[in-house]
Enzyme design. Structure first.
Site, short mmCIF file in Angstrom:
data_model
loop_
_atom_site.label_atom_id
_atom_site.label_comp_id
_atom_site.label_asym_id
_atom_site.label_seq_id
_atom_site.Cartn_x
_atom_site.Cartn_y
_atom_site.Cartn_z
N THR A 54 6.52 12.89 -26.58
CA THR A 54 5.46 12.33 -26.64
C THR A 54 5.25 13.66 -25.99
O THR A 54 5.93 14.44 -26.25
CB THR A 54 5.78 11.34 -24.79
N GLY B 150 2.40 2.31 -23.45
CA GLY B 150 3.74 2.84 -22.81
C GLY B 150 3.10 3.40 -21.41
O GLY B 150 1.98 2.63 -20.30
N ARG C 261 1.42 -3.08 -27.52
CA ARG C 261 2.43 -1.99 -26.79
C ARG C 261 1.91 -0.93 -26.18
O ARG C 261 1.00 -0.37 -27.22
CB ARG C 261 3.81 -1.48 -27.54
#
Length: 306
Positions: A176, A205, A203
Site C-alpha cells: 500500500t 480493505g 473486497r
C-alpha cells in the site's frame, strides 16, 4: 516544525534486488511532497507524494495495482484533513490513474466521504478524470500464473487456499502507499492501494475507511499498511492518533499501535507511519520490510529505508 513521511507498503520484499529501486521510489515521493510542503500546503504535499507512488509500477497503487480474482483492478484511496476533519475516499474504483486525486475531489466537491465502484468511476468522469488502464504486464503475468495454479488444484473457489498461494508473492500481497504531512498549521494523511492480490471481487480493505487505514486530526495523522482487515478491526489509524492525544509522540505512538496489532493478530501483519503536531515523524512495523522516507525541518536530504 514542518514534516512529511511516506511509505511504500509493509510486508516482505521477495526480490531483494528491487530494494534500491523501491527506496529510490519512496525518496522521490517524499522529495516531491517536501517541495509542496515548503509552499505551505500539507494537503498538496500528501496528494502529490502519493501520486508519485501511484505512478510507479513497483508499488501496488494506481499503475501496477494487483488484480482481483476475476482479473480486474479495483483500487481504494482516502485523504483526510486534521484541522477540519474533512475527508474523501473511493473504494473499488477502476479506470483512473490517480485514485488519491479522486478521493480529494470527493472531499472538496461533495458532502460525502466515501464513493464506491461504479459510482466512484462516474464521479471521476464528471470531475474530468480520463479513462486509464492501470494494469501492467508484470501484474497480469503474476495473476495468470496464480490462477493457473488454482485451476490445477481445483481450489479456485476457496479463499484459504488463495491465502496460501499468494504468500508466493509477498511483495504485492500487502503493498500500500501513503503519506502524512504537517505544514505548521494542519496535519493531512492520505493512503492508496490496489488491495490484496487475487482478492474477492468487491473486497474493500482499510485504506478508504476513515479511522482504519487513514486518519488525521489536530494532534496527529496516520497511514496504515498491511493486512487491511486487521486495521479495520482495530480502527488502527484513529487508535494511533489517540495514543498521541494521551501524551506519546509520533514514534512512540506508532510503536504502540504495532504492538497492539501484534498482540491481537500476531507478527507479519501491519505497518504504520505518523506525524504529530510538533513535527515529529514516526514509523513502525511487525513485518520484515516497510519502505519509508521522511523529511523534516533541518534536514538537507531525506532519510529512506526498508
Amino acid at each position: 516544525m514542518v514534516a512529511i513521511i511516506v511509505h511504500g507498503g509493509a510486508g516482505t520484499i521477495r526480490k531483494e534486488e528491487r530494494i534500491p529501486k523501491i527506496i529510490e521510489g519512496v525518496r522521490e515521493a517524499v522529495l516531491t511532497g517536501w517541495r509542496e510542503l515548503k509552499k505551505g500546503s500539507a494537503l498538496d504535499a500528501v496528494e502529490e507524494a502519493v501520486k508519485v507512488l501511484e505512478d510507479n509500477p513497483l508499488f501496488n497503487a494506481g499503475t501496477g495495482s494487483v488484480l482481483t480474482l476475476d482479473g480486474k483492478v479495483e483500487m481504494d484511496a482516502a485523504i483526510m484533513r486534521g484541522k477540519t476533519l474533512d475527508a474523501g475516499a473511493v473504494a473499488g474504483i477502476w479506470g483512473v490513474k490517480n485514485p488519491i486525486s479522486v478521493a480529494r475531489k470527493v472531499m472538496e466537491k461533495t458532502d460525502h466521504v466515501l464513493l464506491i465502484g461504479e459510482g466512484a468511476v462516474k464521479f471521476a468522469r464528471l470531475m474530468g478524470f480520463p479513462e486509464y488502464d492501470p494494469t501492467t504486464e508484470e501484474r497480469r503475468k503474476q495473476w495468470e500464473e496464480l490462477r493457473k495454479k488454482l485451476l490445477e488444484t481445483g481450489e479456485i473457489r476457496h479463499w484459504k487456499k488463495l491465502s496460501e498461494l499468494i504468500k508466493e508473492y509477498p511483495e504485492v500481497l500487502r503493498s500500500t502507499v501513503g503519506a502524512v504531512a504537517f505544514d505548521g498549521e494542519e496535519i493531512v494523511a492520505g493512503t492508496s492501494t490496489g488491495g490484496v492480490f487475487l482478492k474477492m471481487f468487491g473486497r474493500v480493505g482499510d485504506t478508504p475507511i476513515i479511522g482504519a487505514g487513514t486518519y488525521a486530526n489536530e494532534v496527529a495523522g496516520a497511514s496504515c499498511t498491511g493486512l487491511g482487515e486487521v486495521a479495520i478491526k482495530l480502527s488502527l489509524a484513529k487508535t494511533a492518533t489517540d495514543f498521541v492525544r494521551l501524551g506519546l509522540d509520533a514514534q512512540a505512538a506508532s510503536e504502540a499501535a504495532i504492538r497492539l496489532a501484534t498482540k491481537y493478530f500476531g507478527p507479519d501483519t501491519m505497518g504504520i507511519i505518523m506525524v504529530d503536531s510538533n513535527g515529529n515523524v514516526g514509523f513502525a512495523k511487525n513485518t520484515k520490510h516497510m519502505s519509508y522516507a521522511f523529511m523534516k525541518e533541518g534536514m538537507k536530504e531525506p532519510e529512506a529505508g526498508v
